[in-house]
Design a protein around this motif. Structure first.
Motif, PDB file in Angstrom:
ATOM      1  N   LYS A 147       0.771  -1.306  -0.306  1.00 48.44           N
ATOM      2  CA  LYS A 147       0.047   0.950  -0.033  1.00 48.44           C
ATOM      3  C   LYS A 147       1.150   1.203   0.262  1.00 48.44           C
ATOM      4  N   GLU A 148       1.922   1.701   1.042  1.00 49.83           N
ATOM      5  CA  GLU A 148       3.235   2.812   0.689  1.00 49.83           C
ATOM      6  C   GLU A 148       3.456   2.368  -0.437  1.00 49.83           C
ATOM      7  N   ASN A 149       3.640   1.535  -1.027  1.00 45.73           N
ATOM      8  CA  ASN A 149       4.673   1.716  -1.965  1.00 45.73           C
ATOM      9  C   ASN A 149       4.181   2.309  -3.334  1.00 45.73           C
ATOM     10  N   CYS A 150       2.627   1.368  -3.442  1.00 43.60           N
ATOM     11  CA  CYS A 150       2.150   1.979  -4.246  1.00 43.60           C
ATOM     12  C   CYS A 150       1.471   3.192  -4.516  1.00 43.60           C
ATOM     13  N   LYS A 151       1.172   3.715  -3.117  1.00 45.68           N
ATOM     14  CA  LYS A 151       0.590   5.019  -3.424  1.00 45.68           C
ATOM     15  C   LYS A 151       1.693   6.540  -3.606  1.00 45.68           C
ATOM     16  N   LYS A 152       2.419   6.103  -3.277  1.00 48.36           N
ATOM     17  CA  LYS A 152       4.064   6.928  -3.735  1.00 48.36           C
ATOM     18  C   LYS A 152       3.795   7.008  -5.570  1.00 48.36           C
ATOM     19  N   GLU A 153       3.694   5.568  -6.098  1.00 44.41           N
ATOM     20  CA  GLU A 153       3.510   5.797  -7.687  1.00 44.41           C
ATOM     21  C   GLU A 153       2.232   6.387  -8.274  1.00 44.41           C
ATOM     22  N   CYS A 154       1.046   5.603  -7.488  1.00 39.55           N
ATOM     23  CA  CYS A 154       0.239   6.317  -8.421  1.00 39.55           C
ATOM     24  C   CYS A 154      -0.446   7.247  -8.099  1.00 39.55           C
ATOM     25  N   ASP A 155       0.134   8.215  -6.642  1.00 41.93           N
ATOM     26  CA  ASP A 155       0.324   9.861  -6.287  1.00 41.93           C
ATOM     27  C   ASP A 155       0.966  10.327  -7.902  1.00 41.93           C
ATOM     28  N   TYR A 156       2.354  10.327  -8.035  1.00 46.03           N
ATOM     29  CA  TYR A 156       2.446  10.192  -9.316  1.00 46.03           C
ATOM     30  C   TYR A 156       2.235  10.644  -9.899  1.00 46.03           C
ATOM     31  N   ARG A 157       1.701   9.306  -9.708  1.00 42.79           N
ATOM     32  CA  ARG A 157       0.495   9.303 -12.533  1.00 42.79           C
ATOM     33  C   ARG A 157      -0.144   9.991 -12.029  1.00 42.79           C
ATOM     34  N   TYR A 158      -1.489  10.371 -11.079  1.00 41.79           N
ATOM     35  CA  TYR A 158      -1.858  10.404 -10.999  1.00 41.79           C
ATOM     36  C   TYR A 158      -1.910  12.580 -11.279  1.00 41.79           C
ATOM     37  N   SER A 159      -0.844  12.749 -10.709  1.00 44.40           N
ATOM     38  CA  SER A 159      -0.398  14.162 -10.929  1.00 44.40           C
ATOM     39  C   SER A 159      -0.147  14.507 -12.429  1.00 44.40           C
ATOM     40  N   GLN A 160       0.164  13.421 -12.782  1.00 45.44           N
ATOM     41  CA  GLN A 160       0.304  13.237 -14.946  1.00 45.44           C
ATOM     42  C   GLN A 160      -0.515  12.927 -15.828  1.00 45.44           C
ATOM     43  N   HIS A 161      -1.989  14.153 -15.065  1.00 47.42           N
ATOM     44  CA  HIS A 161      -2.726  13.881 -16.355  1.00 47.42           C
ATOM     45  C   HIS A 161      -2.758  15.202 -17.390  1.00 47.42           C
ATOM     46  N   ILE A 162      -1.912  16.270 -16.633  1.00 46.63           N
ATOM     47  CA  ILE A 162      -1.484  16.805 -17.541  1.00 46.63           C
ATOM     48  C   ILE A 162      -1.072  16.790 -18.761  1.00 46.63           C
ATOM     49  N   ARG A 163      -0.552  15.717 -18.853  1.00 45.90           N
ATOM     50  CA  ARG A 163       0.118  14.874 -19.766  1.00 45.90           C
ATOM     51  C   ARG A 163      -0.481  14.442 -21.033  1.00 45.90           C
ATOM     52  N   VAL A 164      -1.677  13.896 -20.122  1.00 45.91           N
ATOM     53  CA  VAL A 164      -2.862  13.628 -21.444  1.00 45.91           C
ATOM     54  C   VAL A 164      -3.592  14.445 -22.084  1.00 45.91           C
ATOM     55  N   ARG A 165      -4.019  15.975 -20.867  1.00 46.47           N
ATOM     56  CA  ARG A 165      -4.739  16.739 -21.288  1.00 46.47           C
ATOM     57  C   ARG A 165      -4.035  17.600 -22.582  1.00 46.47           C
ATOM     58  N   LYS A 166      -2.881  17.103 -21.599  1.00 47.44           N
ATOM     59  CA  LYS A 166      -2.143  18.734 -23.233  1.00 47.44           C
ATOM     60  C   LYS A 166      -2.180  17.747 -25.137  1.00 47.44           C
ATOM     61  N   TYR A 167      -2.208  16.376 -24.889  1.00 49.98           N
ATOM     62  CA  TYR A 167      -2.523  15.925 -26.388  1.00 49.98           C
ATOM     63  C   TYR A 167      -4.167  15.574 -26.980  1.00 49.98           C
ATOM     64  N   ILE A 168      -4.704  15.852 -25.973  1.00 44.82           N
ATOM     65  CA  ILE A 168      -6.164  16.002 -26.414  1.00 44.82           C
ATOM     66  C   ILE A 168      -6.541  17.934 -26.871  1.00 44.82           C
ATOM     67  N   ASN A 169      -5.371  18.743 -25.918  1.00 44.01           N
ATOM     68  CA  ASN A 169      -5.485  19.783 -27.660  1.00 44.01           C
ATOM     69  C   ASN A 169      -4.362  19.508 -28.641  1.00 44.01           C
ATOM     70  N   ARG A 170      -3.600  19.358 -28.370  1.00 41.63           N
ATOM     71  CA  ARG A 170      -3.351  18.676 -29.758  1.00 41.63           C
ATOM     72  C   ARG A 170      -3.516  18.404 -30.558  1.00 41.63           C
ATOM     73  N   GLY A 171      -5.048  17.514 -30.269  1.00 39.77           N
ATOM     74  CA  GLY A 171      -5.518  16.709 -31.216  1.00 39.77           C
ATOM     75  C   GLY A 171      -4.373  15.253 -31.865  1.00 39.77           C
ATOM     76  N   ALA A 172      -3.883  14.862 -30.919  1.00 39.64           N
ATOM     77  CA  ALA A 172      -3.122  13.876 -30.969  1.00 39.64           C
ATOM     78  C   ALA A 172      -3.855  12.590 -30.829  1.00 39.64           C
ATOM     79  N   PHE A 173      -4.127  12.122 -31.215  1.00 42.21           N
ATOM     80  CA  PHE A 173      -5.345  10.729 -30.428  1.00 42.21           C
ATOM     81  C   PHE A 173      -3.755   9.960 -29.664  1.00 42.21           C
ATOM     82  N   ALA A 174      -3.197   8.919 -31.073  1.00 40.93           N
ATOM     83  CA  ALA A 174      -1.924   8.312 -30.714  1.00 40.93           C
ATOM     84  C   ALA A 174      -1.672   8.362 -29.058  1.00 40.93           C
TER      85      ALA A 174
END
Length: 251
Positions: A147-174
């Motif tokens: 639980k402790e190890n995964c919390k660190k990894e999950c929290d980091y990945r969740y903080s990177q959702h902006i990367r997904v939104r960036k490519y939504i805005n760019r119109g780059a599906f792949a």
């Protein structure tokens, strides 16, 4: 047509009399009780260090008693105490692949055991002459550590959702699709694993339909079924809500 029972019984009859083979067991779907016509068979033996070659010769004698071996692929895994050969018998179902594994008897027994009443991994013992296949209680400390190890990894990945939104805005599906899976779906699955199979947080989607309630799997599948950037944007909001629910429940 050759069945799992035919193969297992033939191997048992060939291997059990040999004094240098200490145990023979099955893992995977046949051990866990959810095998179907598409399942392969995961076999294991424990063999004396000096008789590995002899044991494999007898394995292949047994298989040839059932038919011609038309598939044989030996895989190395980097561990000198372990080995694997994948077999197929001619005229058997193309899905009935035999994943045959062995461990040397000198392998440290602290390296392996099965968990009692586990829904993810288990063993069906065919014979065991030396208490090789052992079942133990789950380790609560391991769950806490996961639980402790995964919390660190999950929290980091969740903080990177902006990367997904960036490519939504760019119109780059792949690129967007790749990041959606990495930063949205994967950490969500990890939290689901911590809830339902806390000893196996990194199993990701492997046999997940067998490990979680149908409603949970269906909800997850809906999030994964995206065909457009608009789908990703909408599913992402749903995934974030679910992620927060799980995070609050677990932590």
């Amino acid at each position: 047509m050759i069945t799992e029972k035919d193969i297992t019984e033939t191997l048992k009859n060939e291997l059990e009399p040999l004094n240098y083979i200490y145990a023979f067991w099955i893992e995977g779907s046949f051990a866990m009780g959810y095998a179907d016509e598409y399942s392969d068979i995961d076999y294991w033996i424990d063999v004396d260090d000096d008789h590995q070659k002899d044991a494999l010769e007898h394995v292949e004698i047994a298989l040839r008693n059932l038919g011609e071996i038309d598939g044989r692929d030996e895989n190395g895994n980097g561990n000198p105490k372990l080995g694997q050969i994948v077999y197929h018998i001619k005229d058997s179902s193309p899905y009935l692949v035999l994943d045959f594994n062995w461990q040397l008897h000198s392998r440290d027994r602290k390296e392996y055991h099965y968990i009692k009443n586990d829904i993810v991994e288990g063993a069906s013992v065919i014979f065991d002459k030396d208490d090789v296949v052992r079942f133990e209680e789950a380790d609560d400390q391991e769950i806490i550590n996961n639980k402790e190890n995964c919390k660190k990894e999950c929290d980091y990945r969740y903080s990177q959702h902006i990367r997904v939104r960036k490519y939504i805005n760019r119109g780059a599906f792949a690129e967007c699709y790749a990041y959606y899976n990495k930063y949205v779906i994967e950490p969500l699955v990890m939290l689901l694993r911590l809830k339902y199979t806390p000893l196996y947080p990194y199993h990701y989607l492997l046999h997940i339909s067998m490990h979680m309630p149908c409603a949970i799997v269906e909800r997850l599948e809906k999030l994964m079924q995206v065909k457009s950037l608009n789908d990703i944007e909408n599913r992402m909001r749903e995934a974030e809500e679910w992620y927060h629910e799980l995070h609050e429940e677990l932590y």
